[in-house]
Enzyme design. Sequence first.
Site, PDB file in Angstrom:
ATOM      1  N   HIS A   1       0.887  -1.201  -0.111  1.00  0.00           N
ATOM      2  CA  HIS A   1      -0.013   0.072  -0.001  1.00  0.00           C
ATOM      3  C   HIS A   1       0.898   1.395  -0.078  1.00  0.00           C
ATOM      4  O   HIS A   1       0.571   2.181  -0.661  1.00  0.00           O
ATOM      5  CB  HIS A   1      -0.855  -0.089   1.160  1.00  0.00           C
ATOM      6  CG  HIS A   1      -2.386  -0.731   0.915  1.00  0.00           C
ATOM      7  ND1 HIS A   1      -2.410  -1.977   0.842  1.00  0.00           N
ATOM      8  CD2 HIS A   1      -3.602  -0.072   0.791  1.00  0.00           C
ATOM      9  CE1 HIS A   1      -3.662  -2.157   0.494  1.00  0.00           C
ATOM     10  NE2 HIS A   1      -4.214  -1.199   0.402  1.00  0.00           N
TER      11      HIS A   1
ATOM     12  N   LYS B   1     -10.037  -7.157   8.099  1.00  0.00           N
ATOM     13  CA  LYS B   1     -10.708  -7.739   9.177  1.00  0.00           C
ATOM     14  C   LYS B   1     -10.360  -6.620  10.416  1.00  0.00           C
ATOM     15  O   LYS B   1      -8.997  -6.038  10.307  1.00  0.00           O
ATOM     16  CB  LYS B   1     -10.289  -9.059  10.036  1.00  0.00           C
ATOM     17  CG  LYS B   1      -8.932  -9.079  10.099  1.00  0.00           C
ATOM     18  CD  LYS B   1      -8.339  -9.461  11.317  1.00  0.00           C
ATOM     19  CE  LYS B   1      -6.814  -9.898  11.317  1.00  0.00           C
ATOM     20  NZ  LYS B   1      -6.256  -9.651  12.789  1.00  0.00           N
TER      21      LYS B   1
END
Lengths: 189, 280
Positions: free
Chosen positions: A37, A102
Amino acid sequence: MEYILKEPFSKEALREFRAGDQVRITGTIYTARDAAHKRITEMIAKGEEPPFEIEGSIIYYVGPTPAKPGNPIGSAGPTTSYRMDAYAPKLLDLGQLMMIGKGQRSPEVAEAALRNGAVYAAAIGGAAAVMARCVKSAEVIAFPDLGAEAVRRIYVEDLPVTIVLDTHGGNLYEEGRAAYLAQVKEEAK
Amino acid sequence: MRELDTAKISEAVASLCIEANHRLEESTKECISRRACQEDWAPAKAVLDIIEENIAIAEEGEFPLCQDTGMACVFIDLGQEVHLTGGLLEDAVNEGVRRGYTEGYLRKSIVADPLRRTNTGDNTPADLVVRMVAGDRVKITVAPKGFGSENMSQIRMLPPSAGQKGVEDFVVSVCEKAGANPCPPIVVGVGIGGNFNKSALLAKRALLTPLDQANPDSYYADMEERLLERINGLGIGPQGFGGRTTALKVSILCAPTHIAGLPVAVNINCHVSRHAEAVL
């Protein structure tokens, strides 16, 4: 509710989902976690082409175990998503459809998802062997030096996820807990 | 003096790394099964069923339980009557981790420097804790520790006036703040007393306690029960989707401390609460 989501993925299909719905995904998605990222958003900031088309993409936050011979991938459960919060709004503004991970997200990510009609879904943390069996092919397409953190293009069949942040402002982590506690309170009466 | 070649320790560590990442201890599996039966909130039950399916697939040996195969935490109880030969203990443990994680196709998750972050490529170094004990045996426990749950752990230097209530409120607040992040249902290791570092080590060691085993001191066994009930009353549930089963177990270890202090450390583990041991 239970849904099936198949390629070609579109924002229209996402509008049906509500927080708590279970969705099974079939199609091509991309893996990226912390280090990937960081690099992808740096590339975008410099005006370079990211390793895959962000618009319309589903990104799964995962760093799999090495594939054993004969398998496309090793165990492949979700990593904790908040570490991607610093990068996610930029990618959502560029048209990313879905984040799979999550755990809780920041208000900035929730707002970015909502204004772009994108969703955040949770895969089951620690059910990595179940998830591995849904991955039918995998190919490293960028940053091989990152090992487990490299960007992979993977083809999944019936990957089970649960919608956490939907396109209507719903949030399963808030609503699920509240609904359960309301039921407990009701039973205690 | 019994002699033991450290090559044997490398071998044992390598196989324990692989075993721990594929097979949960019986008491952990039983606890998850029992909770799955007791859970009447449908989304929670669905998650626990998938977790049980995952345990069964991992036991076949092809896929580890979790993709985060952890930092290799290695606890060694070294009998004072053992003379180690063939090299340094620490080197032998790291060699075992290197082999276990490479040959076992486990993920290499360790970076050499916390800020410059280059992966060491073989999951070394291990987090090695050695304790000298009586006897001529060497007990090795390998506990791969994932960081989704590690990141949710906290330590607090409470004033002694905070007392039992202060400790319990802190433990519950750590679990509530962690929410869905550490992959609930969680296992909660609590270290009370000692000093700053000792409390943290106690909390980590508490995670090795079998889930069907209470603290031998009834005062602390009662506290474990009370804490478990309060944490499961939070309603966070498996994966944070809501439900009764937020934690599987609270284990407490304590140690003498200073007149001015009440350190409390909370080390959270996920439901993939891994450890495997061998005695040489």
